[in-house]
Design a protein around this motif. Structure first.
Motif, mmCIF file in Angstrom:
data_model
loop_
_atom_site.group_PDB
_atom_site.id
_atom_site.type_symbol
_atom_site.label_atom_id
_atom_site.label_comp_id
_atom_site.label_asym_id
_atom_site.label_seq_id
_atom_site.Cartn_x
_atom_site.Cartn_y
_atom_site.Cartn_z
ATOM 1 N N GLN A 128 -5.918 11.155 -0.058
ATOM 2 C CA GLN A 128 -5.929 11.339 1.394
ATOM 3 C C GLN A 128 -4.891 10.451 2.066
ATOM 4 N N PHE A 129 -4.752 9.239 1.545
ATOM 5 C CA PHE A 129 -3.802 8.261 2.083
ATOM 6 C C PHE A 129 -2.373 8.808 1.976
ATOM 7 N N VAL A 130 -2.011 9.259 0.785
ATOM 8 C CA VAL A 130 -0.668 9.803 0.580
ATOM 9 C C VAL A 130 -0.459 11.045 1.442
ATOM 10 N N ALA A 131 -1.451 11.913 1.472
ATOM 11 C CA ALA A 131 -1.327 13.153 2.243
ATOM 12 C C ALA A 131 -1.123 12.866 3.729
ATOM 13 N N ALA A 132 -1.842 11.873 4.246
ATOM 14 C CA ALA A 132 -1.712 11.525 5.665
ATOM 15 C C ALA A 132 -0.314 11.015 5.972
ATOM 16 N N GLY B 107 5.590 12.715 7.914
ATOM 17 C CA GLY B 107 7.021 12.632 7.647
ATOM 18 C C GLY B 107 7.468 11.338 7.010
ATOM 19 N N VAL B 108 6.532 10.603 6.373
ATOM 20 C CA VAL B 108 6.858 9.329 5.738
ATOM 21 C C VAL B 108 7.339 9.575 4.309
ATOM 22 N N THR B 109 8.403 8.885 3.916
ATOM 23 C CA THR B 109 8.873 8.934 2.526
ATOM 24 C C THR B 109 8.089 7.910 1.718
ATOM 25 N N VAL B 110 7.344 8.371 0.713
ATOM 26 C CA VAL B 110 6.403 7.532 -0.026
ATOM 27 C C VAL B 110 6.872 7.333 -1.458
ATOM 28 N N VAL B 111 6.781 6.103 -1.943
ATOM 29 C CA VAL B 111 6.995 5.781 -3.352
ATOM 30 C C VAL B 111 5.722 5.118 -3.868
ATOM 31 N N GLU B 112 5.139 5.672 -4.923
ATOM 32 C CA GLU B 112 3.915 5.129 -5.496
ATOM 33 C C GLU B 112 4.282 4.116 -6.579
ATOM 34 N N THR B 113 3.810 2.891 -6.445
ATOM 35 C CA THR B 113 4.187 1.787 -7.316
ATOM 36 C C THR B 113 3.097 1.503 -8.346
ATOM 37 N N GLY B 114 3.462 1.547 -9.624
ATOM 38 C CA GLY B 114 2.532 1.179 -10.689
ATOM 39 C C GLY B 114 1.207 1.906 -10.570
ATOM 40 N N ASP B 115 0.121 1.170 -10.817
ATOM 41 C CA ASP B 115 -1.225 1.756 -10.722
ATOM 42 C C ASP B 115 -1.852 1.408 -9.369
ATOM 43 N N TRP B 116 -1.080 1.581 -8.291
ATOM 44 C CA TRP B 116 -1.544 1.182 -6.965
ATOM 45 C C TRP B 116 -2.879 1.817 -6.594
ATOM 46 N N ARG B 117 -3.167 2.993 -7.132
ATOM 47 C CA ARG B 117 -4.411 3.689 -6.778
ATOM 48 C C ARG B 117 -5.657 2.915 -7.218
ATOM 49 N N GLU B 118 -5.501 2.098 -8.256
ATOM 50 C CA GLU B 118 -6.629 1.300 -8.760
ATOM 51 C C GLU B 118 -6.427 -0.187 -8.508
ATOM 52 N N GLY C 162 0.963 -1.167 1.742
ATOM 53 C CA GLY C 162 2.280 -0.582 1.604
ATOM 54 C C GLY C 162 3.356 -1.518 2.116
ATOM 55 N N VAL C 163 4.533 -1.420 1.511
ATOM 56 C CA VAL C 163 5.702 -2.198 1.915
ATOM 57 C C VAL C 163 6.700 -1.238 2.548
ATOM 58 N N ILE C 164 7.121 -1.546 3.775
ATOM 59 C CA ILE C 164 8.037 -0.669 4.496
ATOM 60 C C ILE C 164 9.440 -1.268 4.399
ATOM 61 N N ALA C 165 10.313 -0.580 3.667
ATOM 62 C CA ALA C 165 11.648 -1.092 3.388
ATOM 63 C C ALA C 165 12.585 -0.851 4.565
ATOM 64 N N LYS C 166 13.751 -1.474 4.483
ATOM 65 C CA LYS C 166 14.749 -1.346 5.545
ATOM 66 C C LYS C 166 15.189 0.102 5.733
ATOM 67 N N ASP C 167 15.157 0.886 4.647
ATOM 68 C CA ASP C 167 15.594 2.278 4.751
ATOM 69 C C ASP C 167 14.480 3.220 5.167
ATOM 70 N N GLY C 168 13.311 2.652 5.511
ATOM 71 C CA GLY C 168 12.198 3.472 5.977
ATOM 72 C C GLY C 168 11.288 3.986 4.887
ATOM 73 N N THR C 169 11.622 3.736 3.634
ATOM 74 C CA THR C 169 10.760 4.150 2.531
ATOM 75 C C THR C 169 9.514 3.269 2.497
ATOM 76 N N VAL C 170 8.361 3.876 2.231
ATOM 77 C CA VAL C 170 7.104 3.136 2.163
ATOM 78 C C VAL C 170 6.640 3.094 0.715
ATOM 79 N N HIS C 171 6.582 1.892 0.159
ATOM 80 C CA HIS C 171 6.185 1.682 -1.232
ATOM 81 C C HIS C 171 4.703 1.293 -1.249
ATOM 82 N N LEU C 172 3.869 2.160 -1.795
ATOM 83 C CA LEU C 172 2.437 1.901 -1.845
ATOM 84 C C LEU C 172 2.134 0.964 -2.999
ATOM 85 N N VAL C 173 1.404 -0.122 -2.719
ATOM 86 C CA VAL C 173 1.137 -1.146 -3.738
ATOM 87 C C VAL C 173 -0.350 -1.441 -3.916
#
Length: 351
Positions: free
Chosen positions: A9-13, A18-29, A75-86
């Motif tokens: 749900q988090f990723v879908a939202a 319009g957010v660019t998402v990068v999933e990092t490692g086993d962030w879901r757990e 999540g970490v929001i980078a300078k380029d607008g990418t959101v890295h979920l941690v």
């Protein structure tokens, strides 16, 4: 009050906003749920990292450190607008803060100035770390500010909250100063405006007017094992269709190692992928230097000094950060360049 979103749900939202998402490692757990409550959630807290560089900032927020284990946010929001979920669940980002501020957030009212630290914020807030030194001089690119706005609006929309549910860390506790460099009231105004409309994808930029094409002199390229016409075209700043026309190819899907192709000399801008064995042999080459400079530009630097021409572990760590930025995980992000990630990096040609 609301039940926390699931990882899906988090990723879908976020993506719906319009957010660019990068999933990092086993962030879901990855969470601190064994240390305390997670939920009900009431809002979003915005932080700045006091760091620079995407890869190192994401790693810090994912792992934390001895005194404060990760995740340090969701999540970490980078300078380029990418959101890295941690992280997904309780995270060590808010700490204790003023219960009267939480009451204001719940009631969608302007938060009072915090004067006490009596309430566990990690249980009640999503947290986002935004890459910035927090010195008042480090700039906030428009694309990063828009990503903060979109992330906040996405969670508000998912939970039915208003913009008043988004606060800065400095509004939660009087022991913090973040975020520095923009006004939270301005951010909330932008979030409120966004929530008043349906989610929208980022507007595509209008392409710059192009000069009429003129014939270009041709150079020679020798086909290597594993080459495809598309990859050769991208490496030479041209298109597969142009190569087909330039070489009068009957079947563009059939190439042979050693085959000579004509490529536009003026478009010979990028270094073609030299092959995985090139790097595993520990080369000393200007190609490595050019690669390193591009990794630094992309915020994927693990260099204490350099980069230089000799392939080192710092090059491999930096390249692994680039692979993770592209969304690769596990053995696909081991730091050994592959064709897909290399072509995406667009290393300038050195000869």
């Amino acid at each position: 009050m609301a039940t926390p979103l699931s990882a899906d749900q988090f990723v879908a939202a976020l993506e719906a906003e319009g957010v660019t998402v990068v999933e990092t490692g086993d962030w879901r757990e990855h969470n601190r749920n064994h240390k305390g409550a997670w939920g009900p959630v009431n809002g979003v807290i915005i932080h700045h990292t006091v760091t620079s560089g995407t890869a190192s900032s994401v790693e810090l927020c994912y792992d934390g450190y001895e005194e404060l284990p990760g995740p340090l946010c969701h999540g970490v929001i980078a300078k380029d607008g990418t959101v890295h979920l941690v992280g997904n669940g309780r995270a060590n980002h808010a700490g204790t803060g003023d219960g009267s501020v939480l009451d204001a957030v719940v009631n969608e009212a302007r938060p009072p100035r915090p004067t006490s630290n009596d309430t566990d914020g990690n249980a009640h807030f999503y947290g986002f770390e935004c890459i910035n030194l927090g010195d008042g001089d480090d700039p906030w690119p428009d694309v990063q500010l828009e990503a903060i706005e979109r992330v906040s609006a996405a969670l508000c929309r998912a939970h039915g909250w208003g913009a008043a549910s988004v606060i800065g860390h400095k509004e939660w506790t009087d022991t913090k100063i973040d975020p520095v460099g923009f006004a939270m009231d301005d951010l909330r105004d932008a979030i409120a405006a966004r929530l008043g409309a349906a989610p929208q994808e980022p507007a595509p930029q209008e392409p710059a007017p192009q000069e009429p094409a003129t014939p270009q002199p041709a150079a020679a390229y020798t086909v290597r094992p594993g080459d495809t016409l598309v990859a050769i075209a991208e490496s030479h700043a041209t298109t597969a269709a142009q190569l087909v026309a330039l070489n009068d190819l009957a079947d563009p899907d059939v190439l042979h190692p050693g085959q000579e192709l004509k490529v536009p000399a003026a478009g010979n801008a990028y270094e073609p992928f030299p092959g995985a064995d090139f790097f595993r042999a520990g080369p000393d080459s200007p190609v490595v230097t050019a690669m390193g400079h591009r990794l630094v530009e992309e915020g994927c630097s693990a260099y204490a000094q350099g980069p230089g021409p000799r392939w080192t572990d710092a090059d491999r760590q930096s390249y692994a950060a680039w692979q993770r930025k592209l969304g690769f995980t596990g053995s696909d992000a081991d730091g050994w360049p592959g064709r897909t990630s290399w072509d995406a990096l667009k290393v300038p040609r050195t000869s």
